[in-house]
Design a protein around this motif. Sequence first.
Motif, PDB file in Angstrom:
ATOM      1  N   ALA A  96      87.507  99.602  62.112  1.00  0.00           N
ATOM      2  CA  ALA A  96      87.797  99.781  63.472  1.00  0.00           C
ATOM      3  C   ALA A  96      88.080  98.528  63.951  1.00  0.00           C
ATOM      4  CB  ALA A  96      86.724 100.263  64.186  1.00  0.00           C
ATOM      5  N   GLY A  97      88.958  98.449  64.963  1.00  0.00           N
ATOM      6  CA  GLY A  97      89.235  97.111  65.770  1.00  0.00           C
ATOM      7  C   GLY A  97      90.251  97.184  66.778  1.00  0.00           C
ATOM      8  N   THR A  98      90.998  96.248  67.080  1.00  0.00           N
ATOM      9  CA  THR A  98      91.803  96.067  67.973  1.00  0.00           C
ATOM     10  C   THR A  98      93.286  95.743  67.332  1.00  0.00           C
ATOM     11  OG1 THR A  98      90.408  95.485  69.800  1.00  0.00           O
ATOM     12  CG2 THR A  98      92.703  95.256  70.108  1.00  0.00           C
ATOM     13  N   VAL A  99      94.234  96.257  67.542  1.00  0.00           N
ATOM     14  CA  VAL A  99      95.490  95.720  67.097  1.00  0.00           C
ATOM     15  C   VAL A  99      96.049  94.580  67.535  1.00  0.00           C
ATOM     16  CG1 VAL A  99      97.876  96.538  66.586  1.00  0.00           C
ATOM     17  CG2 VAL A  99      96.216  98.199  66.339  1.00  0.00           C
ATOM     18  N   ILE A 100      96.023  93.395  66.801  1.00  0.00           N
ATOM     19  CA  ILE A 100      96.583  92.148  67.639  1.00  0.00           C
ATOM     20  C   ILE A 100      98.067  91.718  67.141  1.00  0.00           C
ATOM     21  CG2 ILE A 100      94.341  91.317  68.002  1.00  0.00           C
ATOM     22  CD1 ILE A 100      94.922  89.752  65.352  1.00  0.00           C
ATOM     23  N   THR A 101      98.953  92.429  66.217  1.00  0.00           N
ATOM     24  CA  THR A 101     100.059  92.246  65.880  1.00  0.00           C
ATOM     25  C   THR A 101     100.574  93.768  65.482  1.00  0.00           C
ATOM     26  OG1 THR A 101      99.954  90.170  65.339  1.00  0.00           O
ATOM     27  CG2 THR A 101     101.782  91.292  64.644  1.00  0.00           C
ATOM     28  N   ALA A 102     101.813  94.063  65.654  1.00  0.00           N
ATOM     29  CA  ALA A 102     102.520  95.422  65.332  1.00  0.00           C
ATOM     30  C   ALA A 102     103.949  95.260  65.352  1.00  0.00           C
ATOM     31  CB  ALA A 102     102.043  96.478  66.040  1.00  0.00           C
ATOM     32  N   GLN A 103     104.849  94.682  64.461  1.00  0.00           N
ATOM     33  CA  GLN A 103     106.162  94.202  64.384  1.00  0.00           C
ATOM     34  C   GLN A 103     107.098  94.118  63.096  1.00  0.00           C
ATOM     35  OE1 GLN A 103     105.629  90.592  66.585  1.00  0.00           O
ATOM     36  NE2 GLN A 103     105.320  89.275  64.616  1.00  0.00           N
ATOM     37  N   TRP A 104     108.082  93.644  63.345  1.00  0.00           N
ATOM     38  CA  TRP A 104     108.673  93.415  62.096  1.00  0.00           C
ATOM     39  C   TRP A 104     108.956  91.953  61.761  1.00  0.00           C
ATOM     40  CZ3 TRP A 104     113.165  90.981  60.733  1.00  0.00           C
ATOM     41  CH2 TRP A 104     113.748  91.240  59.320  1.00  0.00           C
ATOM     42  N   HIS A 105     108.880  91.703  60.373  1.00  0.00           N
ATOM     43  CA  HIS A 105     109.030  90.128  60.020  1.00  0.00           C
ATOM     44  C   HIS A 105     110.046  90.342  58.907  1.00  0.00           C
ATOM     45  CE1 HIS A 105     107.913  86.396  58.090  1.00  0.00           C
ATOM     46  NE2 HIS A 105     107.859  85.902  59.379  1.00  0.00           N
ATOM     47  N   TRP A 106     110.669  89.195  58.747  1.00  0.00           N
ATOM     48  CA  TRP A 106     111.719  89.203  57.543  1.00  0.00           C
ATOM     49  C   TRP A 106     111.086  89.195  56.041  1.00  0.00           C
ATOM     50  CZ3 TRP A 106     111.307  85.561  53.862  1.00  0.00           C
ATOM     51  CH2 TRP A 106     110.314  84.319  54.071  1.00  0.00           C
ATOM     52  N   SER A 107     109.614  88.787  56.115  1.00  0.00           N
ATOM     53  CA  SER A 107     109.014  88.888  54.780  1.00  0.00           C
ATOM     54  C   SER A 107     108.112  89.885  54.648  1.00  0.00           C
ATOM     55  CB  SER A 107     107.882  87.528  54.661  1.00  0.00           C
ATOM     56  OG  SER A 107     107.180  87.470  53.737  1.00  0.00           O
ATOM     57  N   TYR A 108     106.951  90.174  55.723  1.00  0.00           N
ATOM     58  CA  TYR A 108     106.099  91.153  55.914  1.00  0.00           C
ATOM     59  C   TYR A 108     106.837  92.549  56.102  1.00  0.00           C
ATOM     60  CZ  TYR A 108     102.022  88.279  55.742  1.00  0.00           C
ATOM     61  OH  TYR A 108     101.138  87.301  55.034  1.00  0.00           O
ATOM     62  N   GLY A 109     108.138  92.638  56.461  1.00  0.00           N
ATOM     63  CA  GLY A 109     108.854  93.961  57.182  1.00  0.00           C
ATOM     64  C   GLY A 109     108.059  94.413  58.360  1.00  0.00           C
ATOM     65  N   ASN A 110     107.668  95.586  58.470  1.00  0.00           N
ATOM     66  CA  ASN A 110     107.030  96.288  59.438  1.00  0.00           C
ATOM     67  C   ASN A 110     105.482  96.041  59.086  1.00  0.00           C
ATOM     68  OD1 ASN A 110     109.190  97.348  61.174  1.00  0.00           O
ATOM     69  ND2 ASN A 110     109.354  98.969  59.540  1.00  0.00           N
ATOM     70  N   TYR A 111     104.673  95.280  60.065  1.00  0.00           N
ATOM     71  CA  TYR A 111     103.483  95.010  59.785  1.00  0.00           C
ATOM     72  C   TYR A 111     102.503  95.147  60.700  1.00  0.00           C
ATOM     73  CZ  TYR A 111     103.081  90.339  61.361  1.00  0.00           C
ATOM     74  OH  TYR A 111     103.424  89.202  62.219  1.00  0.00           O
ATOM     75  N   VAL A 112     101.075  95.336  60.441  1.00  0.00           N
ATOM     76  CA  VAL A 112     100.091  95.587  61.538  1.00  0.00           C
ATOM     77  C   VAL A 112      99.034  94.376  61.244  1.00  0.00           C
ATOM     78  CG1 VAL A 112      98.439  97.116  62.528  1.00  0.00           C
ATOM     79  CG2 VAL A 112     100.669  97.793  62.137  1.00  0.00           C
ATOM     80  N   VAL A 113      98.409  93.919  62.036  1.00  0.00           N
ATOM     81  CA  VAL A 113      97.155  93.196  61.939  1.00  0.00           C
ATOM     82  C   VAL A 113      96.112  93.621  63.099  1.00  0.00           C
ATOM     83  CG1 VAL A 113      95.963  91.014  62.074  1.00  0.00           C
ATOM     84  CG2 VAL A 113      98.495  90.798  61.546  1.00  0.00           C
TER      85      VAL A 113
END
Length: 401
Positions: A318-335
Amino acid sequence: MKHSPKYRLSHWVILAVSALLFTSLLLIPMAVRPADAATQLTDATVQAYEAELKKLKQEREKLYKEIVSAKGSQTDALELKGFLDRQLNLTLDEIATLEALIDDTDIKIGTKQLEIIDKKADVAEQRTNFLERLRITYEEGDVGYLELLLGAESLYDFLTRVERIGCMMDYNVTLMEKYQDDTVALEAAEDELEALQRVNEEKKLELEDKQADLEGQQNANNQDLAQLQKQISSSQSYYATLSAKEAEVDKEMQEYIRELQAKANAAYVGGEFIWPLDISWKRISSNYGYRTLNGVREFHRGIDIPANAWSNIYASNAGTVITAQWHWSYGNYVVIDHGGGKSTLYAHANQLNVKVGDKVKQGQVIAKVGTTGNSYGNHVHFEVRLNGACQSPLDYVTQPK
């Protein structure tokens, strides 16, 4: 009691006029009904969705030209891969917008259907009331308005009777106007229902086309990706450049996560971390630590878990989403920040199901497996970080047997 022909004639005149007025009310709504009411829908929410779809279409058309241009030039593989990822994301955004529009319209249709049921009951009630008034007028017609006035015994009595007749006539007019208003409102509601149903049918067909477009786009992308993989593999120096860029990304990611966690200053949510995919997807294709790829030694900051495209990716805790976006290396990623300096990262997704600020539960679907970013096969890249620095995920999660 018997009445003269004159009084019976007065009674029938009143009854006939009342019936004529009632019949005219049945025709008035048809006359005032807007000719184009059934062909237009001005709902603000629907228009907002339409505007978003138009914007996405324009962006996709522009991107398509960029992709064609990139394929015809010496654009590096990763840049072209980024174009293909963005194309996929735009199609997914269009699908998500269409699905949201359809869901919103379904709710409106249900509400409008209930509204129509209520309005039909109101119209039926007004019709019953008016017919009852006609019956009462018939029964009281033996006296007649003229006889009622002529029977006055004084000026005061005459004025009182005039007022009584006025009230009776006002009540009849009120009944008729109420019936007319309810009938017009019913027809307007039925027109709007038809328009909503038509919008939904059109958007469902459009959604089917978009889903087919997505499937075709993925097949075409897979062919392009295979060619790009060959291009990257054939160039050791190019891959070395990518590895150096990855190291820079890691430093940026450490600072970024540490800064966000410091602002949140949340305590650890507690509990054990779980495997981020269904346990049937248990193979690790690339472990945490140093590895050699394309002749280049590099440090891999997470574990790669292969899975079919569009498989569910779950929140490890469980937790809080602090990143949800596209990046040239990670592609679509979530932190996800789990508090206490602990966070998890999930990369290369085809689709993100959460946004920044969302509170997620352990095991909640947060994304779908894909191969966006610096990736050439469907898998999830899973990282565990402590105060922004990468840790071995297998120190926190147990690989399924």
